[in-house]
Write an enzyme that holds these catalytic residues in place. Structure first.
Site, short mmCIF file in Angstrom:
data_model
loop_
_atom_site.label_atom_id
_atom_site.label_comp_id
_atom_site.label_asym_id
_atom_site.label_seq_id
_atom_site.Cartn_x
_atom_site.Cartn_y
_atom_site.Cartn_z
CG HIS A 1 -22.94 11.66 7.07
ND1 HIS A 1 -24.31 11.60 7.13
CD2 HIS A 1 -22.53 10.41 6.75
CE1 HIS A 1 -24.71 10.38 6.84
NE2 HIS A 1 -23.65 9.64 6.61
CG ASP B 1 -27.27 -2.26 11.75
OD1 ASP B 1 -28.28 -1.60 12.06
OD2 ASP B 1 -26.25 -2.33 12.47
N GLY C 1 -26.41 2.35 17.15
CA GLY C 1 -25.61 1.23 17.63
C GLY C 1 -24.22 1.59 18.08
NE ARG D 1 -2.82 -1.13 3.26
CZ ARG D 1 -3.45 -0.69 4.36
NH1 ARG D 1 -4.52 0.06 4.23
NH2 ARG D 1 -3.01 -1.00 5.54
N1 GLN Z 1 -25.02 -0.47 13.89
C1 GLN Z 1 -24.09 0.12 13.01
C2 GLN Z 1 -23.48 1.36 13.66
O1 GLN Z 1 -24.15 1.98 14.43
C3 GLN Z 1 -24.75 0.54 11.70
C4 GLN Z 1 -23.76 1.10 10.74
C5 GLN Z 1 -24.31 1.32 9.34
O2 GLN Z 1 -25.46 1.46 9.11
N2 GLN Z 1 -23.44 1.39 8.37
O3 GLN Z 1 -22.36 1.71 13.38
#
Ligand code: GLN
Ligand code: ZN
Length: 772
Positions: A709, A614, A447, A24
């Site tokens: 985000h 999920d 989560g 890498r």
């Molecule tokens: N349970 C995961 C989290 O909270 C869900 C992440 C996802 O949706 N990409 O990180």
């Protein structure tokens, strides 16, 4: 096999190669440059050294024609934007001041300027930067990168073929620039773009290119007649140019469908076509249009996006059929080898008996060379390779790893009833309300909590042997205690343990399931300098022991509030792994689902009343062709229901998806029959809530009120305002309050403040509800 003399010249080629280097090195050089530790010149020199190494690797393996221009410091679509002069207004100064720094500013943004949007490259896990176009876009040609890289390869004495994103695909991948009306169709710019491609083609010819490849993978998606007219028009015009190299139009990832006759008729010199997976249909379609008389055909018979060895004799028979259909048949992978890891011989932890089933980029290159040799000189020329390949295939087919009778019998016995909850939602909802005793507008999170430096350090310490398992678990327990006590203090209603023990939401489970393989060095580019190591679904899947019960019950032992169990769903497990190619995807999904079902049931038995599965990948795995989607959605939703249907009516099943545009799968979301779904919605101001309501979605939903985000902390009033908007679409007894997604990439300070505001916002709005 006897071959026609025309095939004597069958050549081996590829369309692209992994960019990063075995260690890498590219990632290190680029990130070093970002941090100011590597100069621009040193970065350029390192990139050139890597390119040279890749070409020498390819040529050394016997590839006759190497690709150039496929290499990128970030993304090949961004490179194309640079090549045609598409720099967003907001980045122009930066690019003018310093093209390299400006290039990365477009890719990553700066403190003040937003980057280009990033999205998935077709149905792969590679992400490209979306060109921003508008009615005022003016294209200008800059062939520097393409010409430089071609010259580098030619200087090495190699036959080289520049590879470019084709003009139609480039436009179809674009979106209206900020401020341009949403209905703007970038394809209307085709006539303006073609002269720029003509200039680049002329420059490449002048630099010594005999052939140039134009990639048009957008043609394997469903296209309108107008799109296809644009394709015909584009290649009629490019074909008619007097000062041009020979043009090879490439497509991959699926079958060409209606685009095939259009391309076959186009006045170009060759087509590169995918004949793997669903694209195998291209074989009959090509025969049906009468083949490609007078043209070169590059046959993609080695799967370029999966890691299994090729069935050489099967490929030879496809190639043999193709011989009659074109003037010249060359051999390649189905697509760029960018989507597979570089070399499996460096893997130390994979059983050698399994390693022989795997082919990464270097191994695929050898397969391509062998096939070209077999095609050119007959099977006698590759007797040893064919025998070894037969033995490797037989080893895989006959292995107890790929055929576990218990797993197969269980999957076989699945009935529709087994994949259905025992009671309809309305009855379950009443039972859950009584069991859980939650307030209206219950608050929860998705989560994960911040994956702090300390957690990552603990994992690194464990790997390096600086701490033992007990020491590691001690740190994880401490983290869970913190996460639980924070949530209690803040007043969240359904708690989570925070997922500190998980390196990655797929890998964590893959490591614990039998039949899954992990690689040590199997890095694949996801975007920019981000590389992932997808695990490999190698065999029949079973779960030797519970995977999450210990941590979930530990968290539950610390609180009276319900702690939500947290699992990755079967579709996402497949989407972010290399999948088996020796059985239908639906069969693999069903095996994974049954293993997860045991986990769900064990969680329930251990006292977990809320379990979230999920499925963020449900939508991204949607097949490229609409006709293939119902079958996909059928097995995907069945897998989810199989995972979750074994619980009592009063156990609440949640699911989560992190995107807002799901119009095309809203029915499938309904078919999951989850009690609660959380979705991304903060940035789109609860648009999803309205869409769910429009669809008549009958169950509970948590459209996100906190955009995770960004480090920005939403105020309590903002959260409340979003909830009031949500309430216009979803009634109070079915609306949940949660962030858009997990918090693992966030830091604690903003997480704390945001969740406190989220709870305060929920309380405010609860106070405004009419008493029932
Ligand atoms: N349970 C995961 C989290 O909270 C869900 C992440 C996802 O949706 N990409 O990180
Ligand atoms: Zn998410």
């Amino acid at each position: 096999m006897t071959t026609k003399s025309a095939a004597a010249a069958a050549r081996a080629t590829v369309y692209g190669y992994p960019r990063q280097g075995q260690g890498r090195e590219l990632k290190k050089a680029i990130e070093g440059y970002w941090k100011g530790r590597v100069t621009a010149d040193a970065l350029r020199a390192e990139a050139a050294r890597l390119r040279r190494g890749h070409w020498q690797q390819l040529a050394g393996a016997g590839v006759h024609e190497v690709p150039t221009g496929d290499f990128s410091l970030y993304d090949h679509v961004l490179d194309t934007s640079v090549m045609v002069g598409v720099v967003p207004e907001r980045h122009r100064d930066a690019v003018a001041a310093d093209p390299l720094a400006g290039y990365f500013a477009m890719a990553r943004g700066t403190q003040d300027v937003a980057p280009l949007e990033m999205t998935k490259w077709f149905d792969t896990n590679y992400h490209y930067l979306v060109p921003e176009l508008g009615p005022d876009t003016a294209f200008t040609a800059d062939s520097t990168k393409q010409v430089t890289e071609l010259r580098e390869a030619l200087t090495l004495g190699l036959t080289a073929r520049p590879v470019l994103v084709g003009p139609v695909t480039y436009l179809l991948l674009a979106k209206p620039a900020p401020g341009v009306f949403a209905g703007f169709d970038p394809l209307t710019l085709l006539d303006r773009l073609l002269p720029v491609y003509a200039e680049v083609l002329a420059d490449l010819r002048a630099a010594g290119a005999e052939w140039v490849q134009l990639d048009e993978p957008a043609l394997v998606q469903d296209r309108t007649p107008a799109d296809l007219d644009a394709v015909a028009d584009a290649y009629r015009k490019l074909g008619a140019l007097s000062d041009r190299p020979k043009v090879l139009v490439a497509s991959y990832f699926d079958r060409l469908g209606d685009a095939l006759p259009v391309l076959a008729k186009a006045p170009v010199d060759g087509l590169a076509i995918d004949f793997t997976g669903p694209a195998a249909a291209n074989l009959d379609a090509l025969a049906a249009v009468g083949g490609l008389p007078g043209k070169r055909l590059v046959a993609g018979v080695v799967d370029g996006r999966n890691i299994w060895i090729n069935d050489l004799s099967k490929s030879l028979s496809v190639l043999g059929t193709l011989l009659g259909l074109a003037d010249q048949v060359d051999v390649s992978a189905s697509c760029s080898l960018l989507h597979v890891p570089l070399d499996n011989t460096v893997e130390r932890d994979i059983d050698p008996q399994i390693l022989r089933w795997l082919a990464f980029a270097r191994q695929k290159t050898s397969e391509i060379v062998t096939l070209a040799k077999g095609l050119a000189h007959g099977t006698d020329a590759i007797t040893a390779e064919l025998a070894a390949n037969r033995a490797d295939l037989a080893s895989r087919a006959g292995s107890p790893i790929t055929h576990d009778p218990a797993v197969r019998a269980r999957a076989q016995a699945v009935t529709d009833a087994y994949a259905r909850r025992s009671q309809p939602y309305a009855e379950r909802a009443a039972a859950q309300r009584a069991h859980l005793g939650l307030p209206l507008l219950p608050t929860t999170t998705i989560g994960s909590f911040p994956q702090t430096g300390e957690i990552r350090a603990a994992r690194a310490d464990l790997r390096a042997g600086r701490i033992d398992t007990d020491g590691y678990e001690e740190r994880i327990r401490a983290e869970i205690q913190d996460v639980i006590s924070f949530q209690e203090k803040t007043g969240l209603d359904v708690l989570v343990h925070g997922e500190p023990e998980r390196n990655d939401m797929v890998q964590y489970f893959a490591e614990q399931l039998t039949g899954y393989l992990a690689t040590q060095h199997g890095w694949v580019q996801s975007y920019g300098t981000r590389y992932v190591r997808p695990p490999i679904l190698a065999g029949d899947i079973s779960r030797p022991e519970p995977m999450t019960v210990r941590w979930t019950t530990y968290a539950q032992s610390l609180t009276e509030k319900p702690v939500k169990g947290m699992l990755t769903g079967p579709v996402t497990m497949l989407a972010w792994s290399f999948v088996r190619d020796d059985q239908p995807l639906g069969d693999t999904a069903r095996q994974v689902a049954l293993a997860l079902r045991d986990e769900v049931n064990d969680l329930e038995a251990a006292g977990t009343s809320v379990i979230q599965v999920d499925e963020p990948a449900l939508r991204e795995t949607l097949p490229l062709r609409a006709t293939d989607r119902p079958a996909y959605l059928a097995w995907a939703t069945e897998a989810f229901r199989l995972t979750t249907a074994g619980v009592r009516p009063d156990t609440q099943i949640h699911t989560h998806m992190c995107y807002a545009e799901f119009g095309d799968i809203v029915r499938a979301i309904d078919d999951l029959d989850a009690d609660v779904i959380s979705l991304e919605a903060a940035r789109s101001h609860m648009q999803v809530a309205r869409e769910l309501a429009a669809h008549g979605y009958p169950r509970e939903a948590g459209p996100g009120v906190y955009d995770i985000h960004s480090p920005r902390v939403p105020s309590a009033e903002e959260a409340a305002a979003l909830l009031r908007t949500g309430l216009k679409a979803i009634p109070a007894d079915r609306l949940w309050v949660n962030p858009d997604c997990g918090l693992k990439t966030r830091a604690w300070p903003e997480t704390r403040a945001s969740l406190e505001n989220l709870v305060a916002g929920a309380r405010t709005v609860r106070g405004e509800l009419p008493l029932s």
